[in-house]
Design a protein around this motif. Structure first.
Motif, PDB file in Angstrom:
ATOM      1  N   TRP A 164       0.831  -1.210   0.000  1.00  0.00           N
ATOM      2  CA  TRP A 164       0.000   0.000   0.000  1.00  0.00           C
ATOM      3  C   TRP A 164       0.865   1.259   0.000  1.00  0.00           C
ATOM      4  O   TRP A 164       0.683   2.154  -0.840  1.00  0.00           O
ATOM      5  CB  TRP A 164      -0.914  -0.041   1.219  1.00  0.00           C
ATOM      6  N   PHE A 165       1.828   1.340   0.927  1.00  0.00           N
ATOM      7  CA  PHE A 165       2.662   2.534   1.019  1.00  0.00           C
ATOM      8  C   PHE A 165       3.474   2.742  -0.259  1.00  0.00           C
ATOM      9  O   PHE A 165       3.668   3.875  -0.711  1.00  0.00           O
ATOM     10  CB  PHE A 165       3.607   2.433   2.220  1.00  0.00           C
ATOM     11  N   CYS A 166       3.935   1.646  -0.853  1.00  0.00           N
ATOM     12  CA  CYS A 166       4.728   1.743  -2.081  1.00  0.00           C
ATOM     13  C   CYS A 166       3.878   2.276  -3.229  1.00  0.00           C
ATOM     14  O   CYS A 166       4.347   3.074  -4.046  1.00  0.00           O
ATOM     15  CB  CYS A 166       5.313   0.381  -2.435  1.00  0.00           C
ATOM     16  N   HIS A 167       2.633   1.844  -3.299  1.00  0.00           N
ATOM     17  CA  HIS A 167       1.740   2.352  -4.344  1.00  0.00           C
ATOM     18  C   HIS A 167       1.564   3.864  -4.204  1.00  0.00           C
ATOM     19  O   HIS A 167       1.519   4.591  -5.204  1.00  0.00           O
ATOM     20  CB  HIS A 167       0.376   1.663  -4.253  1.00  0.00           C
ATOM     21  N   ILE A 168       1.471   4.327  -2.958  1.00  0.00           N
ATOM     22  CA  ILE A 168       1.342   5.767  -2.713  1.00  0.00           C
ATOM     23  C   ILE A 168       2.609   6.493  -3.163  1.00  0.00           C
ATOM     24  O   ILE A 168       2.545   7.535  -3.831  1.00  0.00           O
ATOM     25  CB  ILE A 168       1.065   6.040  -1.220  1.00  0.00           C
ATOM     26  N   ARG A 169       3.779   5.942  -2.808  1.00  0.00           N
ATOM     27  CA  ARG A 169       5.048   6.564  -3.215  1.00  0.00           C
ATOM     28  C   ARG A 169       5.158   6.641  -4.732  1.00  0.00           C
ATOM     29  O   ARG A 169       5.618   7.643  -5.291  1.00  0.00           O
ATOM     30  CB  ARG A 169       6.240   5.772  -2.652  1.00  0.00           C
ATOM     31  N   CYS A 170       4.737   5.578  -5.400  1.00  0.00           N
ATOM     32  CA  CYS A 170       4.808   5.562  -6.869  1.00  0.00           C
ATOM     33  C   CYS A 170       3.906   6.637  -7.470  1.00  0.00           C
ATOM     34  O   CYS A 170       4.278   7.302  -8.443  1.00  0.00           O
ATOM     35  CB  CYS A 170       4.412   4.186  -7.397  1.00  0.00           C
ATOM     36  N   ALA A 171       2.715   6.809  -6.890  1.00  0.00           N
ATOM     37  CA  ALA A 171       1.787   7.815  -7.407  1.00  0.00           C
ATOM     38  C   ALA A 171       2.296   9.230  -7.148  1.00  0.00           C
ATOM     39  O   ALA A 171       2.009  10.154  -7.910  1.00  0.00           O
ATOM     40  CB  ALA A 171       0.409   7.625  -6.777  1.00  0.00           C
ATOM     41  N   GLU A 172       3.059   9.405  -6.073  1.00  0.00           N
ATOM     42  CA  GLU A 172       3.615  10.725  -5.759  1.00  0.00           C
ATOM     43  C   GLU A 172       4.776  11.086  -6.677  1.00  0.00           C
ATOM     44  O   GLU A 172       4.978  12.253  -7.014  1.00  0.00           O
ATOM     45  CB  GLU A 172       4.100  10.755  -4.303  1.00  0.00           C
ATOM     46  N   ASN A 173       5.557  10.086  -7.093  1.00  0.00           N
ATOM     47  CA  ASN A 173       6.800  10.353  -7.825  1.00  0.00           C
ATOM     48  C   ASN A 173       6.788   9.905  -9.281  1.00  0.00           C
ATOM     49  O   ASN A 173       7.733  10.184 -10.018  1.00  0.00           O
ATOM     50  CB  ASN A 173       7.964   9.661  -7.102  1.00  0.00           C
ATOM     51  N   ALA A 174       5.743   9.200  -9.681  1.00  0.00           N
ATOM     52  CA  ALA A 174       5.612   8.752 -11.072  1.00  0.00           C
ATOM     53  C   ALA A 174       4.112   8.692 -11.377  1.00  0.00           C
ATOM     54  O   ALA A 174       3.336   9.452 -10.804  1.00  0.00           O
ATOM     55  CB  ALA A 174       6.289   7.395 -11.259  1.00  0.00           C
ATOM     56  N   SER A 175       3.710   7.792 -12.263  1.00  0.00           N
ATOM     57  CA  SER A 175       2.286   7.636 -12.584  1.00  0.00           C
ATOM     58  C   SER A 175       1.828   6.226 -12.256  1.00  0.00           C
ATOM     59  O   SER A 175       2.571   5.260 -12.437  1.00  0.00           O
ATOM     60  CB  SER A 175       2.039   7.918 -14.072  1.00  0.00           C
ATOM     61  N   VAL A 176       0.597   6.128 -11.766  1.00  0.00           N
ATOM     62  CA  VAL A 176      -0.021   4.842 -11.455  1.00  0.00           C
ATOM     63  C   VAL A 176      -1.395   4.818 -12.123  1.00  0.00           C
ATOM     64  O   VAL A 176      -2.176   5.760 -11.981  1.00  0.00           O
ATOM     65  CB  VAL A 176      -0.174   4.640  -9.933  1.00  0.00           C
ATOM     66  N   TYR A 177      -1.678   3.742 -12.844  1.00  0.00           N
ATOM     67  CA  TYR A 177      -2.947   3.621 -13.555  1.00  0.00           C
ATOM     68  C   TYR A 177      -3.722   2.401 -13.069  1.00  0.00           C
ATOM     69  O   TYR A 177      -3.144   1.423 -12.581  1.00  0.00           O
ATOM     70  CB  TYR A 177      -2.710   3.470 -15.060  1.00  0.00           C
ATOM     71  N   GLN A 178      -5.043   2.489 -13.228  1.00  0.00           N
ATOM     72  CA  GLN A 178      -5.896   1.330 -12.962  1.00  0.00           C
ATOM     73  C   GLN A 178      -6.827   1.131 -14.149  1.00  0.00           C
ATOM     74  O   GLN A 178      -7.465   2.064 -14.623  1.00  0.00           O
ATOM     75  CB  GLN A 178      -6.710   1.512 -11.688  1.00  0.00           C
TER      76      GLN A 178
END
Length: 319
Positions: A202-216
């Motif tokens: 969970w925390f890693c997904h948040i970090r990725c969204a803060e510093n890169a892009s995350v899609y669903q």
């Protein structure tokens, strides 16, 4: 033990590799099981125990491709997973770290308090007249999407949509199993961190969204098994409840009334915890944070449903 249906693809054109990586275990039968897949699967056994997140990082490091799917041994890819994800990777931004999708839940559904909703008497009668029922359903959908949502300023999500760090922190909607990782971008961000075990997915997904892009991707492409695991241990539930409360209090840009409604719903969820000591510990923290219990009125529950309607993860279950 691995199940063959977890690692076999039914898609005809092979444009992927399958690797199995595991920590040392005296009871493991993985190597024997994989004998029948010799030449199709590459098997690695770590020289020492890298723990959960360390093993995930090694899986990603060992993979040859740009995009890496980590599949847990008790979860299942649906037949169209590869073809749909291939379309997705061609549409996302170059700096994308993760691509998730929807999952069908199976296993111990009591863990998520799933109960099959029963139709009301009116709905049962309407279903007998299929054409009328479908017409009313279409009208309801139109009113929600084109009247209620625009009035309330509710965002409508796309089939393939970017997820913000705020959204991920609020709902934790991304399943770590069967998620696509952009190897270069993800590892450059540091990968998973064992120090935050057991919640760093969970925390890693948040970090990725803060510093890169995350899609669903709003398509059901895998099956996710619920069982008694680290997601339901005391530490995860304790700290997860605190994170949810603080995030609602400090980060959500909504009015005070709606915040109080969300606090009350979080309180109601805590009351469902069967471990009395854990439940009381969380309630004490809530009280220390200044939470005051309130009775939700009909309008409050309506506002909550509208608020959650566009945001909360939609899921299917399989009995």
């Amino acid at each position: 033990m691995l199940e063959s249906k977890s690692i076999e693809s039914k898609e005809s054109k092979k444009s992927y590799e399958i690797i199995v990586v595991e920590n040392p275990s005296v009871s493991s039968q993985t190597s024997e099981f994989l004998e029948s897949y010799r030449g199709k699967i590459t098997y690695y056994k770590n020289a020492k125990n890298l723990n959960l997140f360390g093993n995930w990082n090694r899986c990603i490091s060992l993979a040859k491709g740009k995009w890496v799917c980590i599949l847990h041994d008790d979860d299942i890819l649906l037949p169209n997973y590869l073809s749909e994800m291939k379309k997705a990777v061609e549409k996302v931004e170059e700096n994308t770290a993760l691509i998730s999708h929807r999952a069908i839940y199976f296993g111990n559904l009591d863990l998520i308090n799933y109960r099959q909703a029963e139709d009301s008497g009116i709905k049962k009668q309407l279903k007998k007249c299929k054409s009328l029922f479908l017409a009313l359903k279409s009208i309801k959908s139109f009113c929600i999407n084109h009247i209620i949502f625009p009035i309330l300023g509710v965002k409508k999500y796309k089939l393939l949509d970017k997820r913000s760090a705020d959204y991920i922190a609020k709902y934790n909607p991304l399943h770590p199993s069967a998620m696509l990782h952009n190897k270069e971008v993800f590892l450059k961000l540091g990968g998973y961190n064992q120090s935050y075990f057991p919640s760093d997915d969970w925390f890693c997904h948040i970090r990725c969204a803060e510093n890169a892009s995350v899609y669903q991707l709003d398509k059901f492409l895998s099956k996710y098994r619920y069982s008694i695991n680290l997601s339901f241990n005391k530490d995860t539930m304790f700290y997860g409840s605190i994170v949810n409360f603080l995030h609602t209090r400090d980060n959500l840009k909504i009015n005070k009334r709606l915040k109080n409604i969300l606090f009350q719903k979080q309180y109601e969820n805590v009351l469902k915890i069967q471990d009395e000591n854990l439940k009381n510990e969380i309630l004490k923290i809530f009280a220390d944070f200044g939470f005051k219990q309130m009775e939700l009125k009909i309008l409050d529950r309506f506002l909550y449903r509208i608020y959650r309607m566009h945001d909360v993860e939609i899921y299917k279950v399989e009995k």
